[in-house]
Scaffold this motif. Structure first.
Motif, mmCIF file in Angstrom:
data_model
loop_
_atom_site.group_PDB
_atom_site.id
_atom_site.type_symbol
_atom_site.label_atom_id
_atom_site.label_comp_id
_atom_site.label_asym_id
_atom_site.label_seq_id
_atom_site.Cartn_x
_atom_site.Cartn_y
_atom_site.Cartn_z
ATOM 1 N N ASP A 1 -14.902 12.597 92.798
ATOM 2 C CA ASP A 1 -15.200 11.745 91.658
ATOM 3 C C ASP A 1 -14.612 10.355 91.883
ATOM 4 O O ASP A 1 -13.757 10.138 92.757
ATOM 5 C CB ASP A 1 -14.614 12.359 90.386
ATOM 6 C CG ASP A 1 -13.117 12.599 90.517
ATOM 7 O OD1 ASP A 1 -12.339 11.775 90.005
ATOM 8 O OD2 ASP A 1 -12.726 13.596 91.167
ATOM 9 N N ASP B 1 -12.592 8.437 90.009
ATOM 10 C CA ASP B 1 -11.169 8.251 89.736
ATOM 11 C C ASP B 1 -10.321 8.703 90.921
ATOM 12 O O ASP B 1 -9.334 8.044 91.287
ATOM 13 C CB ASP B 1 -10.750 9.026 88.478
ATOM 14 C CG ASP B 1 -11.249 8.369 87.202
ATOM 15 O OD1 ASP B 1 -11.626 7.175 87.257
ATOM 16 O OD2 ASP B 1 -11.276 9.044 86.156
ATOM 17 N N THR B 2 -10.702 9.824 91.547
ATOM 18 C CA THR B 2 -9.955 10.302 92.704
ATOM 19 C C THR B 2 -10.145 9.368 93.893
ATOM 20 O O THR B 2 -9.203 9.128 94.657
ATOM 21 C CB THR B 2 -10.382 11.730 93.074
ATOM 22 O OG1 THR B 2 -10.181 12.587 91.941
ATOM 23 C CG2 THR B 2 -9.561 12.261 94.234
ATOM 24 N N VAL C 1 -10.509 6.177 93.712
ATOM 25 C CA VAL C 1 -9.612 5.052 93.431
ATOM 26 C C VAL C 1 -8.169 5.431 93.770
ATOM 27 O O VAL C 1 -7.427 4.639 94.375
ATOM 28 C CB VAL C 1 -9.736 4.619 91.960
ATOM 29 C CG1 VAL C 1 -8.644 3.610 91.592
ATOM 30 C CG2 VAL C 1 -11.110 4.018 91.698
ATOM 31 N N ASP C 2 -7.767 6.643 93.394
ATOM 32 C CA ASP C 2 -6.415 7.109 93.721
ATOM 33 C C ASP C 2 -6.221 7.218 95.234
ATOM 34 O O ASP C 2 -5.144 6.888 95.754
ATOM 35 C CB ASP C 2 -6.156 8.467 93.065
ATOM 36 C CG ASP C 2 -6.058 8.390 91.551
ATOM 37 O OD1 ASP C 2 -5.858 7.279 91.019
ATOM 38 O OD2 ASP C 2 -6.185 9.446 90.895
ATOM 39 N N HIS D 1 -14.448 -0.193 90.531
ATOM 40 C CA HIS D 1 -13.642 0.667 89.647
ATOM 41 C C HIS D 1 -12.150 0.435 89.871
ATOM 42 O O HIS D 1 -11.365 0.496 88.923
ATOM 43 C CB HIS D 1 -14.004 2.136 89.863
ATOM 44 C CG HIS D 1 -15.158 2.589 89.038
ATOM 45 N ND1 HIS D 1 -15.038 3.414 87.955
ATOM 46 C CD2 HIS D 1 -16.469 2.290 89.123
ATOM 47 C CE1 HIS D 1 -16.224 3.628 87.417
ATOM 48 N NE2 HIS D 1 -17.108 2.952 88.110
ATOM 49 N N THR D 2 -11.771 0.168 91.106
ATOM 50 C CA THR D 2 -10.365 -0.133 91.368
ATOM 51 C C THR D 2 -9.961 -1.429 90.688
ATOM 52 O O THR D 2 -8.877 -1.524 90.088
ATOM 53 C CB THR D 2 -10.119 -0.240 92.879
ATOM 54 O OG1 THR D 2 -10.494 0.998 93.517
ATOM 55 C CG2 THR D 2 -8.658 -0.534 93.188
ATOM 56 N N LEU E 1 -9.544 -0.631 86.964
ATOM 57 C CA LEU E 1 -8.395 0.213 86.620
ATOM 58 C C LEU E 1 -7.063 -0.384 87.058
ATOM 59 O O LEU E 1 -6.047 -0.189 86.396
ATOM 60 C CB LEU E 1 -8.569 1.596 87.252
ATOM 61 C CG LEU E 1 -9.714 2.446 86.696
ATOM 62 C CD1 LEU E 1 -9.905 3.701 87.546
ATOM 63 C CD2 LEU E 1 -9.460 2.833 85.237
ATOM 64 N N HIS E 2 -7.057 -1.112 88.185
ATOM 65 C CA HIS E 2 -5.805 -1.636 88.744
ATOM 66 C C HIS E 2 -5.976 -3.093 89.166
ATOM 67 O O HIS E 2 -5.859 -3.421 90.362
ATOM 68 C CB HIS E 2 -5.370 -0.790 89.942
ATOM 69 C CG HIS E 2 -5.249 0.670 89.645
ATOM 70 N ND1 HIS E 2 -4.268 1.186 88.816
ATOM 71 C CD2 HIS E 2 -6.000 1.732 90.049
ATOM 72 C CE1 HIS E 2 -4.416 2.501 88.729
ATOM 73 N NE2 HIS E 2 -5.447 2.853 89.469
ATOM 74 N N ASP F 1 -19.922 15.934 91.556
ATOM 75 C CA ASP F 1 -19.072 14.817 91.143
ATOM 76 C C ASP F 1 -19.878 13.520 91.039
ATOM 77 O O ASP F 1 -19.671 12.719 90.114
ATOM 78 C CB ASP F 1 -17.914 14.636 92.130
ATOM 79 C CG ASP F 1 -16.915 15.778 92.049
ATOM 80 O OD1 ASP F 1 -16.931 16.518 91.050
ATOM 81 O OD2 ASP F 1 -16.117 15.932 92.995
#
Length: 283
Positions: free
Chosen positions: A75, A77-78, A80-81, A110-111, A114-115, A201
């Motif tokens: 997915d 979010d993962t 990005v992590d 997305h990064t 989010l950040h 995903d």
């Protein structure tokens, strides 16, 4: 080389520029989905960016290339992590420039959302970022015309079904070097699509809405091919992102790395140099 990040072992390439370390930003290159890995960027964008004096970081995203292929975690979010963890594992502490090709552009944007503090700028190379849940011709308060997720999921399902039904005869190809290489690629693609949650995903991804795009304050350069199915995304992104420049390459489709490599390199370097010069003046 490999680094351990976010519970996986990632295959990484780190090219060093020749500028003084204090004036040498890092550019992170993000590849696309499934039939892609860092090599598509290593042999195209990475060398000229490094020759221009920048550090360049590339890595195979989870499940791709020589990086571990876990059964889950595909997915956004993962992803990005994963990016944040790889950058940290490589000892990079300053904001980085993100250059994302296709799905890699989605991860980059997305990064930034989010950040934002970890991102110096974003370059979207045919990076789709539109919410597919809304089909109006004009942007509304919650979304706008898209369709990338549904289209991508349908394509991946068809590929996965074909691989499942038509297994490669690796033994018959054993005597042919090219056939062996093709067999390895086919086997890796089969495993990624049929043995992980990647399709699920991708199918359930929620892309950024107009309101969320308006919150992205990092400078963005959006690069699209005039003949691409995603070409209509460019003007929408340019309108909705607060700081976005759009460049469209004539006679090019989705594969800008193949269709317009010299023009693509030139656009990316002009953007990086302009931002570096502005940062130097501000300092």
């Amino acid at each position: 080389m490999h680094v351990d990040a976010n519970g996986l072992r990632f295959h990484v390439q780190h090219l060093r520029g020749d500028r003084p370390a204090a004036a040498r930003p890092t550019v992170v290159l993000l590849h696309g989905l499934v039939l892609d890995n860092l090599s598509s960027l290593y042999y195209t964008l990475a060398p000229p960016i490094a020759r221009a004096g920048y550090d360049v970081l590339l890595y195979d995203q989870r499940g791709h290339g020589r990086t571990d292929r876990p059964p889950t975690g595909y997915d956004l979010d993962t992803a990005v992590d994963d990016l944040a963890a790889v950058v940290k594992a490589c000892g990079i502490t300053r904001p980085v420039h993100l250059v994302g090709n296709s799905y890699g552009g989605l991860v980059a944007l997305h990064t930034a959302y989010l950040h934002p503090e970890s991102v110096a700028s974003v370059v979207l190379v045919e990076g789709q970022s539109l919410d597919p849940q809304h089909t109006g011709d004009l942007p509304g308060p919650d979304g706008y015309k898209g369709g990338w997720v549904e289209s991508m999921a349908n394509t991946l399902n068809l590929v996965a079904l074909g691989l499942e039904r038509n297994r490669w005869d690796a033994a018959a190809a054993a005597a042919d070097r090219q056939a062996r290489k093709a067999a390895r690629v086919r086997a890796a693609t089969d495993a990624l699509l049929n043995d992980t949650t990647l399709i699920e995903d991708v199918s359930t991804a929620r892309l950024l809405t107009p309101g969320q795009l308006a919150a992205v304050r990092n400078p963005v350069l959006a690069l699209f091919g005039a003949e691409s199915d995603l070409a209509a995304s460019g003007p929408l992104l340019a309108d909705l992102l607060p700081d976005c420049d759009l460049e469209v390459f004539p006679d090019a489709a989705h594969a800008l790395l193949r269709d317009a490599p010299d023009a693509l390199v030139g656009a990316v370097l002009r953007r990086l140099d302009a931002l570096s010069a502005a940062a130097g003046s501000a300092a």
